[in-house]
Design a protein around this motif. Structure first.
Motif, short mmCIF file in Angstrom:
data_model
loop_
_atom_site.label_atom_id
_atom_site.label_comp_id
_atom_site.label_asym_id
_atom_site.label_seq_id
_atom_site.Cartn_x
_atom_site.Cartn_y
_atom_site.Cartn_z
N ASP A 1 -32.21 28.45 -13.32
CA ASP A 1 -32.11 27.03 -12.99
C ASP A 1 -32.28 26.16 -14.23
O ASP A 1 -31.78 25.03 -14.28
CB ASP A 1 -33.18 26.65 -11.96
N LYS B 1 -23.09 28.23 -22.74
CA LYS B 1 -23.78 27.75 -21.54
C LYS B 1 -22.80 27.61 -20.38
O LYS B 1 -23.08 28.03 -19.25
CB LYS B 1 -24.48 26.43 -21.84
N TYR C 1 -28.35 31.83 -24.06
CA TYR C 1 -27.22 31.84 -23.12
C TYR C 1 -26.44 33.14 -23.19
O TYR C 1 -25.87 33.59 -22.18
CB TYR C 1 -26.32 30.64 -23.38
N VAL D 1 -28.01 33.30 -12.62
CA VAL D 1 -28.10 32.24 -13.63
C VAL D 1 -29.40 31.46 -13.43
O VAL D 1 -29.69 31.02 -12.31
CB VAL D 1 -26.90 31.28 -13.52
N VAL E 1 -22.96 29.76 -16.89
CA VAL E 1 -23.13 29.12 -15.59
C VAL E 1 -22.00 29.51 -14.64
O VAL E 1 -22.21 29.75 -13.45
CB VAL E 1 -23.20 27.59 -15.73
N LYS E 2 -20.79 29.61 -15.18
CA LYS E 2 -19.62 29.91 -14.35
C LYS E 2 -19.52 31.38 -13.98
O LYS E 2 -19.12 31.73 -12.85
CB LYS E 2 -18.34 29.48 -15.07
#
Length: 285
Positions: free
Chosen positions: A78, A66, A189, A76, A70-71
């Motif tokens: 919400d 995850k 993910y 990505v 996200v990075k």
């Protein structure tokens, strides 16, 4: 099938590839992964037969996946919704078509205290401002079972295992429902595409390490994890007596470790990052 003989190479810090471990720790920690946090990353020691020392494999968990998504992810979501579906639940998916511009679903738990048997699950990527990008992935039990490792631990997935110290076989219940949920989370993910413009040196290093750990050494890693799961009798490597010295060649500092103090046996059943009981191999980080 004959039982594998224990390796004569002692598992201690003097037999660990510390230079490679230091590089890997820098790369993974720079991404935001912490082995002390649940389901971020697990450290799996295995013998490198070419160098005759122990390498430390870094196996990323679903929380670590995850963080990475996200990075470094492209578009990505919400929110990511993950659910396990049981036989007594009501579930209906609505795929995108000419009359429906948004993928969606209906999901109802009809009996919280008797949901029946696990029949599958799903994940749903949510984009609040652009719901037409919402993505639904339904996973059947066949889809989930394909992702169960060959050397899956009975302590987690359930099944039969030999009792420690004997050839007697016992059946354990395991944590099947929790493992199914974590499998779906990993898929959710892992399906987020990496943005090529966000890739940095740390991500490249992590990807190279994962490629090496899960290619030529794949069999070694899996067998080792199976041994740890079944035998569960090891010692902890700690840093309490570390001596910091300066390496004149590398112009850097490294730590020299005395022999680890034997700890009392700890229950352990390593299954990469799928650990509902917080029962992980400890390396003293």
């Amino acid at each position: 099938m004959s039982k594998r003989e224990p390796d004569p190479l002692e598992f201690s810090w003097k037999n660990v590839n510390m230079a490679q471990l230091a590089l890997d720790v820098v790369a993974y920690s720079s991404i935001g992964l912490d082995p002390l946090q649940d389901n971020h990353i697990n450290l799996i020691p295995y013998k490198n037969n070419k160098t005759n020392v122990f390498d430390i494999g870094f196996i990323i968990g679903y929380e670590g996946m995850k963080i990475k998504a996200v990075k470094y992810g492209f578009e990505v979501p919400d929110d990511v919704i993950v659910e396990v579906v049981y036989s007594n639940d009501k579930f209906k998916s609505y795929k995108k078509n000419k009359d429906n511009n948004i993928e969606s679903y209906d999901f109802e738990i009809t009996n919280d205290f008797d949901r029946g048997e696990v029949i599958g699950g799903f994940y749903y990527h949510v984009f609040h401002d652009k719901p037409e990008k919402n993505k639904l992935k339904v996973m059947t039990m066949k889809d989930i079972q394909k992702r169960i490792p060959k050397y899956a631990s009975a302590e987690f997935w359930g099944g039969e295992k030999k009792k420690y110290g004997s050839n007697e076989v016992e059946r354990v219940e395991g944590w099947f429902d929790e493992m199914v949920e974590k499998t779906i989370k990993r898929a959710a993910y892992n399906s987020i595409t990496i943005d090529s413009e966000k890739i940095d040196d740390h991500l490249v290093k992590m990807m190279q390490t994962e490629s090496l750990s899960l290619s030529g050494s794949d069999q070694t890693l899996l067998e080792l994890k199976s041994d740890i799961s079944n035998n569960a009798n090891k010692k902890q490597l700690g840093f309490e007596d570390a001596e910091v010295i300066v390496d004149p060649v590398l112009n850097n500092t490294e730590q020299r470790y005395s022999e680890p103090v034997n700890q009392s046996p700890m229950p352990s059943a390593i299954q990469p990052n799928d650990n509902p009981g917080n029962d992980q191999t400890e390396l003293g980080f």
